[in-house]
Design an enzyme around this catalytic site. Structure first.
Site, PDB file in Angstrom:
ATOM      1  N   GLU A  70       0.801  -1.221   0.000  1.00 43.43           N
ATOM      2  CA  GLU A  70       0.000   0.000   0.000  1.00 43.43           C
ATOM      3  C   GLU A  70       0.833   1.270   0.000  1.00 43.43           C
ATOM      4  OE1 GLU A  70      -3.340  -0.006   2.660  1.00 43.43           O
ATOM      5  OE2 GLU A  70      -3.427  -2.192   2.735  1.00 43.43           O
ATOM      6  N   SER A  71       2.137   1.137  -0.197  1.00 43.05           N
ATOM      7  CA  SER A  71       2.990   2.325  -0.262  1.00 43.05           C
ATOM      8  C   SER A  71       4.260   1.996  -1.016  1.00 43.05           C
ATOM      9  CB  SER A  71       3.331   2.821   1.146  1.00 43.05           C
ATOM     10  OG  SER A  71       4.112   1.869   1.837  1.00 43.05           O
TER      11      SER A  71
END
Length: 298
Positions: free
Chosen positions: A154-155
């Site tokens: 997610e990053s």
């Protein structure tokens, strides 16, 4: 008379058989994330409910870029002190019930990034030797052999996760299959795991249909969700695709159980890729018994 009786029985049985075939065709499973709240109960108890077929251990929050990998299971255990090896028996208990136990990489917070193909190879080797079928003197979860690896990225960047998937999939030839799963956000394509999903190597994809206003259920309207589901199921190759939803009404995208079973699931279960639902997370499910309320309709 005998012929008439047989005809009557046939007429009565046909609808029943069609009903059973329909139910069988849409029978799905429930996946759940466990590990981020000490109040969610033990892993063994989670599996003993009989509600889940897949449990993701969340998360390996640090890996790649030469970093020492870090397992974060919140209040359950402390990897540096070796207390997470106590989970060996829980993992094996789950697996004895036919439940797949999978290590999830990433999460919403953490320090992870792959910087090269060789970095991806190093991470794959580490995962194989410390969590899967390889060997190491310092396995964080003890001797238990997990069933696979989940990509909840997610990053950072999307770079080299396809390489990581490829290297992990190659280990399947050394014994038990290494299952690969992923949890992309519902906007298509996903920013971080989108390229990796194009490899076609993933078995199960649980799409997060929450915290994303443009493709989640909202105020009784499932239009955006269903449109996004149709895009995903027509765009990627996977064994099964799951509807990822929160078990807590405090998270945007929450679908009340009755709405899920009466409105949303009937709109997506016709897909040949439909696999069931993914629930975030076990703690919220304990509080709200979400899985228990929808189990018979998934």
């Amino acid at each position: 008379m005998a012929s008439q009786t047989r005809t009557t029985l046939s007429v009565l049985l046909i609808p029943l058989l069609l009903s059973l075939l329909t139910a069988s065709a849409r029978a799905g499973s429930i996946a759940v994330y466990w590990g981020q709240n000490g109040g969610e109960g033990t892993l063994a108890d989670t599996c003993a409910t009989g509600n889940y077929q897949y449990v993701m251990l969340a998360f390996l929050t640090t890996f790649g870029n030469g970093q020492t990998p870090v397992l974060n299971l919140a209040g359950h255990c402390d990897p540096p002190s070796g207390t997470c090896t106590s989970l060996t028996s829980d993992i094996q208990s789950c697996q004895s019930r036919g439940i797949k136990v999978i290590l999830s990489l990433g999460g919403a917070t953490g320090s992870y990034q792959l910087t090269s193909t060789s970095d991806a190879q190093s991470v794959a080797d580490y995962l194989w030797n410390n969590y899967l079928g390889g060997s190491s003197s310092s396995r964080p979860l003890g001797s238990a052999v997990l069933d696979g690896i989940d990509f909840d990225i997610e990053s950072g960047s999307s770079d080299y996760y396809g390489d990581l998937a490829n290297f992990l999939s190659q280990y399947s030839s050394q014994g038990s299959k290494v299952y690969l799963t992923a949890a992309p956000q519902c906007p298509y394509p996903d920013t971080y795991v989108g390229p990796a999903l194009q490899t076609g190597l993933f078995d199960y994809v649980w799409i997060q249909f929450y915290n994303n206003g443009q493709c989640q259920y909202s105020s009784g309207d499932a239009t955006n969700l269903v449109n996004s589901w149709n895009t995903w199921t027509s765009s990627i190759k996977a064994t099964n695709i799951f509807l990822g939803i929160p078990a807590s009404s405090s998270i945007p995208g929450y679908i009340p159980p009755n709405d899920l079973t009466s409105q949303v699931l009937p709109a997506i279960q016709g897909s040949s890729l439909y696999g069931g639902i993914m629930i975030w997370d076990r703690y919220a499910d304990v509080q709200n018994n979400y899985s228990g309320q929808v189990l018979g309709s998934v």
